[in-house]
Design a protein around this motif. Sequence first.
Motif, short mmCIF file in Angstrom:
data_model
loop_
_atom_site.label_atom_id
_atom_site.label_comp_id
_atom_site.label_asym_id
_atom_site.label_seq_id
_atom_site.Cartn_x
_atom_site.Cartn_y
_atom_site.Cartn_z
N GLU A 20 39.04 23.68 31.12
CA GLU A 20 38.21 22.70 31.83
C GLU A 20 38.73 22.44 33.25
OE1 GLU A 20 38.06 19.25 29.32
OE2 GLU A 20 36.53 20.14 28.01
N GLU A 21 40.04 22.33 33.40
CA GLU A 21 40.62 22.05 34.71
C GLU A 21 40.43 23.22 35.67
OE1 GLU A 21 44.60 20.60 34.02
OE2 GLU A 21 43.84 18.88 32.91
N MET A 22 40.59 24.43 35.16
CA MET A 22 40.36 25.58 36.02
C MET A 22 38.88 25.69 36.41
SD MET A 22 42.87 28.57 34.80
CE MET A 22 44.63 28.35 34.71
N LYS A 23 38.01 25.33 35.49
CA LYS A 23 36.56 25.34 35.78
C LYS A 23 36.22 24.30 36.85
CE LYS A 23 32.15 26.06 33.73
NZ LYS A 23 31.80 27.23 34.50
N LYS A 30 32.05 26.19 44.25
CA LYS A 30 30.72 26.66 43.87
C LYS A 30 30.78 28.05 43.23
CE LYS A 30 28.40 23.77 47.32
NZ LYS A 30 29.30 22.72 47.12
N CYS A 31 31.80 28.24 42.41
CA CYS A 31 31.99 29.50 41.69
C CYS A 31 31.87 29.23 40.20
CB CYS A 31 33.37 30.08 41.99
SG CYS A 31 33.59 30.61 43.70
N GLU A 32 31.47 30.24 39.47
CA GLU A 32 31.38 30.15 38.00
C GLU A 32 32.77 30.09 37.38
OE1 GLU A 32 28.86 30.48 35.37
OE2 GLU A 32 27.63 29.64 36.98
N VAL A 33 33.65 30.97 37.87
CA VAL A 33 35.00 31.08 37.31
C VAL A 33 36.02 31.16 38.44
CG1 VAL A 33 34.35 32.12 35.10
CG2 VAL A 33 34.72 33.58 37.08
N LEU A 34 37.25 30.86 38.12
CA LEU A 34 38.31 30.80 39.12
C LEU A 34 38.59 32.16 39.77
CD1 LEU A 34 40.07 28.57 40.25
CD2 LEU A 34 41.73 29.02 38.46
N ASN A 38 38.30 32.54 46.54
CA ASN A 38 39.10 33.23 47.54
C ASN A 38 40.47 32.54 47.64
OD1 ASN A 38 40.10 33.27 50.55
ND2 ASN A 38 38.84 35.11 50.27
N TYR A 39 41.53 33.34 47.55
CA TYR A 39 42.91 32.85 47.56
C TYR A 39 43.22 32.04 48.81
CZ TYR A 39 47.98 33.21 46.72
OH TYR A 39 49.29 32.94 46.47
N LYS A 40 42.89 32.58 49.98
CA LYS A 40 43.20 31.88 51.24
C LYS A 40 42.35 30.61 51.37
CE LYS A 40 44.90 35.77 53.89
NZ LYS A 40 44.71 36.65 55.02
N GLU A 41 41.10 30.68 50.98
CA GLU A 41 40.23 29.50 51.05
C GLU A 41 40.76 28.39 50.14
OE1 GLU A 41 35.56 28.21 50.39
OE2 GLU A 41 36.12 30.32 50.18
N PHE A 42 41.24 28.78 48.97
CA PHE A 42 41.82 27.82 48.03
C PHE A 42 42.93 27.03 48.72
CE2 PHE A 42 45.29 26.88 45.06
CZ PHE A 42 44.64 26.07 44.14
#
Length: 182
Positions: A20-23, A30-34, A38-42
């Motif tokens: 749930e937390e990763m979701k 605005k992504c379905e899954v982790l 994008n790593y840099k955007e994160f």
Amino acid sequence: ITDTKSSHENLTGDYVAIREEMKQVAEYFKCEVLSEVNYKEFYNELPNLRKACSDRAIMRAMHFLAETKRAKKEADALKIGDIDGFLKLVNESGMSSGNLLQNLYSNNTPTEQAIPLALAISKSILGNKSAVRVHGGGFAGTIQAFVPTEMAKVYKTEIERVYGEGSCHQMKIRPVGGIEII
């Protein structure tokens, strides 16, 4: 592989919380899954992400994103025969699992820490001649130790002294990987 003889009873909430937390983090982007994040955007979004998600969710996402890259590096290290590099990455993975994913024991039963204890015992036996980490989903169950052949007997004896006879299973990895035997 060492079975710490710890119970998986009442751990469903712990496993569900990770998902749930990763979701939640994925949905922020605005992504379905982790894996779509994008790593840099994160990392650029961390200040705003903290307003939308819990710190634990963010740390668990950090583990996932780094682990995805680390798994590829582990495979690459094995392909070129860099065992020391592989073991270093396994140890990094284990530390990340404990510190970021936080799956070594359940917060519902904080006095039951069979996995962290097994990891500590393993490190005291093996020193830095090996790699050890939680194995599987965590919270209870098993640890994985890459043990030098010359230390295998001592390791098995010592770990079984604590976790019981038959708790430590010595495995060998085939050079061909998974295959179907007909």
